[in-house]
Design an enzyme around this catalytic site. Structure first.
Site, PDB file in Angstrom:
ATOM      1  N   LYS A  48       9.402  -2.956 -48.629  1.00 40.08           N
ATOM      2  CA  LYS A  48       8.389  -2.575 -49.605  1.00 40.08           C
ATOM      3  C   LYS A  48       8.918  -1.382 -50.416  1.00 40.08           C
ATOM      4  O   LYS A  48       9.640  -0.531 -49.879  1.00 40.08           O
ATOM      5  CB  LYS A  48       7.120  -2.165 -48.848  1.00 40.08           C
ATOM      6  CG  LYS A  48       6.003  -1.595 -49.692  1.00 40.08           C
ATOM      7  CD  LYS A  48       5.373  -2.642 -50.569  1.00 40.08           C
ATOM      8  CE  LYS A  48       4.361  -2.017 -51.539  1.00 40.08           C
ATOM      9  NZ  LYS A  48       3.982  -2.982 -52.589  1.00 40.08           N
ATOM     10  N   GLY A  49       8.567  -1.329 -51.697  1.00 41.74           N
ATOM     11  CA  GLY A  49       9.031  -0.237 -52.553  1.00 41.74           C
ATOM     12  C   GLY A  49       8.655   1.127 -51.993  1.00 41.74           C
ATOM     13  O   GLY A  49       7.516   1.348 -51.601  1.00 41.74           O
ATOM     14  N   ILE A  74      -0.831  -4.294 -56.643  1.00 37.99           N
ATOM     15  CA  ILE A  74      -0.843  -3.430 -55.466  1.00 37.99           C
ATOM     16  C   ILE A  74      -0.638  -1.971 -55.886  1.00 37.99           C
ATOM     17  O   ILE A  74      -1.309  -1.076 -55.395  1.00 37.99           O
ATOM     18  CB  ILE A  74       0.259  -3.838 -54.462  1.00 37.99           C
ATOM     19  CG1 ILE A  74       0.200  -5.342 -54.144  1.00 37.99           C
ATOM     20  CG2 ILE A  74       0.176  -2.990 -53.197  1.00 37.99           C
ATOM     21  CD1 ILE A  74      -1.045  -5.835 -53.491  1.00 37.99           C
ATOM     22  N   LEU A  76       2.338  -0.261 -55.734  1.00 38.23           N
ATOM     23  CA  LEU A  76       3.367   0.428 -54.944  1.00 38.23           C
ATOM     24  C   LEU A  76       2.804   1.351 -53.875  1.00 38.23           C
ATOM     25  O   LEU A  76       3.342   2.426 -53.612  1.00 38.23           O
ATOM     26  CB  LEU A  76       4.337   1.197 -55.861  1.00 38.23           C
ATOM     27  CG  LEU A  76       5.323   0.292 -56.612  1.00 38.23           C
ATOM     28  CD1 LEU A  76       6.057   1.079 -57.684  1.00 38.23           C
ATOM     29  CD2 LEU A  76       6.318  -0.339 -55.649  1.00 38.23           C
ATOM     30  N   CYS A 133       8.475  -2.619 -61.859  1.00 36.44           N
ATOM     31  CA  CYS A 133       7.120  -2.852 -61.384  1.00 36.44           C
ATOM     32  C   CYS A 133       6.143  -2.749 -62.557  1.00 36.44           C
ATOM     33  O   CYS A 133       6.116  -1.732 -63.258  1.00 36.44           O
ATOM     34  CB  CYS A 133       6.713  -1.848 -60.314  1.00 36.44           C
ATOM     35  SG  CYS A 133       5.004  -2.116 -59.768  1.00 36.44           S
ATOM     36  N   ILE A 194      14.201 -12.106 -60.854  1.00 32.15           N
ATOM     37  CA  ILE A 194      13.445 -11.179 -61.678  1.00 32.15           C
ATOM     38  C   ILE A 194      12.294 -10.585 -60.868  1.00 32.15           C
ATOM     39  O   ILE A 194      11.883 -11.150 -59.856  1.00 32.15           O
ATOM     40  CB  ILE A 194      12.826 -11.913 -62.915  1.00 32.15           C
ATOM     41  CG1 ILE A 194      11.958 -13.071 -62.458  1.00 32.15           C
ATOM     42  CG2 ILE A 194      13.887 -12.356 -63.903  1.00 32.15           C
ATOM     43  CD1 ILE A 194      11.195 -13.822 -63.548  1.00 32.15           C
ATOM     44  N   GLY A 220       5.394 -16.371 -57.868  1.00 33.28           N
ATOM     45  CA  GLY A 220       5.199 -17.724 -57.363  1.00 33.28           C
ATOM     46  C   GLY A 220       5.904 -18.753 -58.233  1.00 33.28           C
ATOM     47  O   GLY A 220       6.532 -18.421 -59.243  1.00 33.28           O
TER      48      GLY A 220
END
Lengths: 308, 266
Positions: A48-49, A74, A76, A133, A194, A220
């Site tokens: 996770k970032g 989210i 981050l 992001c 990407i 997705g």
């Protein structure tokens, strides 16, 4: 051709047992899937970032399902560097896959400081620089959508660490090749193509956006053609190792990215549908290699034929 | 507390029973690991059709009943995903991930146990009531619905010794009013001891907040089961994060779905 094909891949100085990683933000810090996934079979875990300080993330709702994918905002959310080093890394470094830490900052200096701190951390095999992001006000896209700013971050991280550096690019630009070229020139080990596409969905009954943050990032299979195109365009123009990411659900999708020019791939949203997706596609890739008479997965990279 | 590790399985849909207009029970054959779930835990079900990409995500459902190798869920038609799910003819196979989440934590010392359900929130509380009754403990379950047409069967609980009170907003069954109205009337004038009274609620957020307002001065242990949109169910995606009353973040899927009411509401 008989025997097991060679699945090892090299991204600059980063060597992986196989080309399949799990994408940042979809696999937590790994342990969330400890009981559900044969983690030792992954090529790499991308965390996770991570930012220097903890971040609370964005307001709910943070997820909206859309056709063949989902939007997320989210923002981050993460526990910050110190908690990562104390609580997450000790477990991660005992796992067989390479540990790639996704890093995020709101200034060039924050990226550099994170990279320097992680440079000293045993068990971190590489960094993945998130300049893409779409869900944060400062940082993220403001770096990734501008070739000069993207290169500035890449150069700062490159000089702050001796570890391999990957840079994850955004598709939300007119010319991804121009940005890839400037970032690659900083001497990074690879580019990840990407991150999510900016998107939005509305609940017509309430008349409100379906995300608390209004706009989010689309992932997705809905974005896979965009991602394959991005990999293809950059592979045609540059010699830098590429990692394909965007909507991979099965081994066929991974092969598609490799034919377009990716040496490795990341599995993201598909893990939500089926936790074992990343490890389950490996046998399919191996079988395809045997059936097409290839002895190593590297032979797929850029094998696309576009002539007559 | 014994924590069962979640597993990802192919669950076999055995039966689809219609309980009310838009309310169905789906019964699955699972395995002992999944059916070993504790009340309050949930499963991620889906995707609906292995090859279909729309809907894309799995969906969280509270466990309604679990026994041996069987498990059932209460499903109402709320959108396209649940409509497609309810079109599946048994027998069929569906991915299932679970058991997930923490479950209710009823203190061993609890003598007065009151469970308050709003709408589909009855699912995990029916499961809890049945388990407690099986241990010979006395349980009052208050089920609130808009009208009788939204009620799942409750006779099986009564037969196991659960005291059930139905509240319907239109008065078509049981007492007229919301679950909280009826709970307030039932509790009025009763002196339930602080150290041996346990309440749990599951339903719309406004109902849970009302439950907290009604009970917070009494010193009882009150738990609420929350829901939220989630992609993974395992704590990885952070899609279901909520801010608790104290300002800290909690994942509904991992730290919850059951929280102390005072953790969630001021």
């Amino acid at each position: 051709m008989s025997g097991q094909p060679d699945m090892r891949v090299r991204l600059g100085r980063l060597e992986l047992d196989n080309p399949v990683m799990v994408a940042s933000g979809t696999f937590g810090f790994g342990r969330e899937y400890e009981q559900l996934v044969a983690i030792e079979r992954l090529g790499a875990i991308v965390t996770k970032g991570l930012s220097l300080q903890p971040r609370p993330g964005n307001p709910a709702p943070r997820i909206a399902e859309t056709p063949a994918g989902l939007l997320n905002s989210i923002g981050l959310e993460n526990p910050g560097l110190q908690v990562f080093l104390d609580d997450k890394l000790p477990w991660l470094r005992r796992q067989r896959p390479a540990v790639v830490v996704n890093i995020f900052g709101t200034t060039v200096d924050e990226y550099a400081r994170l990279a320097a701190r992680l440079d000293a951390a045993e068990g971190v095999d590489a960094l993945e620089v998130n300049i893409s992001c779409p869900n944060v006000e400062r940082g993220g896209l403001t770096f990734g959508a501008d070739a000069g700013a993207a290169a500035e971050v890449a150069a700062a991280v490159r000089s702050a660490t001796g570890k391999p550096v990957l840079v994850k690019l955004t598709p939300n630009v007119t010319d991804i090749v121009a940005i890839a070229r400037r970032v690659a020139a900083c001497g990074v080990d690879g580019l990840v193509l990407i991150n999510t596409l900016r998107g939005m969905a509305i609940d017509i009954h309430s008349g409100r956006p379906r995300l608390g943050n209004v706009i989010g990032g689309l992932s997705g299979p809905a974005i896979r053609p965009v991602a394959v195109r991005a990999v293809y365009e950059v592979a045609q123009a540059l010699d830098v190792p590429l990692v394909g990411c965007g909507g991979i659900c099965g081994w066929q999708d991974a092969v598609e990215f490799m034919l377009a020019g990716a040496r490795a791939v990341q599995i993201g949203s598909a893990t939500f549908r089926r936790p074992g997706t990343a490890v389950e596609i490996l046998p399919g890739i191996e079988k395809f290699l045997r059936q097409t008479g290839r002895s190593s997965v590297g032979e797929l990279c850029g094998a696309l034929e576009t002539g007559d | 507390m014994v924590v069962t590790s979640p597993v990802h399985i192919e669950a076999e849909l055995l039966a689809r029973r219609r309980h009310a207009d838009h309310l169905f029970e789906l019964e699955f054959r699972v395995n002992r690991a999944v059916a070993g779930a504790r009340p309050g835990q949930f499963v991620m079900l889906g995707p609906i059709g292995e090859l279909a990409l729309d809907p894309f995500l799995c969906r969280p459902f509270s466990i309604y009943r679990a026994d041996g190798e069987k498990l059932s869920l209460l499903v109402a038609v709320v959108g396209r995903g649940t409509r497609l799910l309810l079109e599946i003819e048994p027998p069929a196979r569906l991915g299932m991930l679970g058991p997930l989440g923490n479950g209710f934590r009823v203190p061993a010392a609890a003598r007065e146990i009151v469970l308050v359900a709003g709408g589909l929130g009855v699912a995990p509380l029916a499961f809890l009531a049945e388990r407690l009754a099986r241990q010979g403990r006395s349980v009052l379950l208050v089920v609130g619905v808009r009208s009788a047409a939204g009620l799942p069967p409750l006779r099986w609980l009564v037969e196991r010794g659960v005291q059930v009170e139905v509240a319907s907003e239109d008065g078509s069954r049981g007492r007229r009013g919301t679950a909280i109205d009826v709970l307030g009337r039932l509790l009025a004038g009763r002196q339930l001891p602080a150290d041996s009274t346990y309440l749990a609620g599951c339903g719309p957020r406004a109902m849970l907040q009302a439950l907290h307002r009604l009970t917070k001065q009494r010193g009882w242990q009150v738990e609420v089961s929350l829901e939220n949109r989630m992609a993974c169910g395992t704590g990885a995606c952070l899609g279901c994060t909520l801010q608790l009353a104290g300002g800290e973040n909690a994942r509904v899927c991992r730290e919850g779905p059951v929280f102390a009411a005072g953790e969630v509401f001021l």
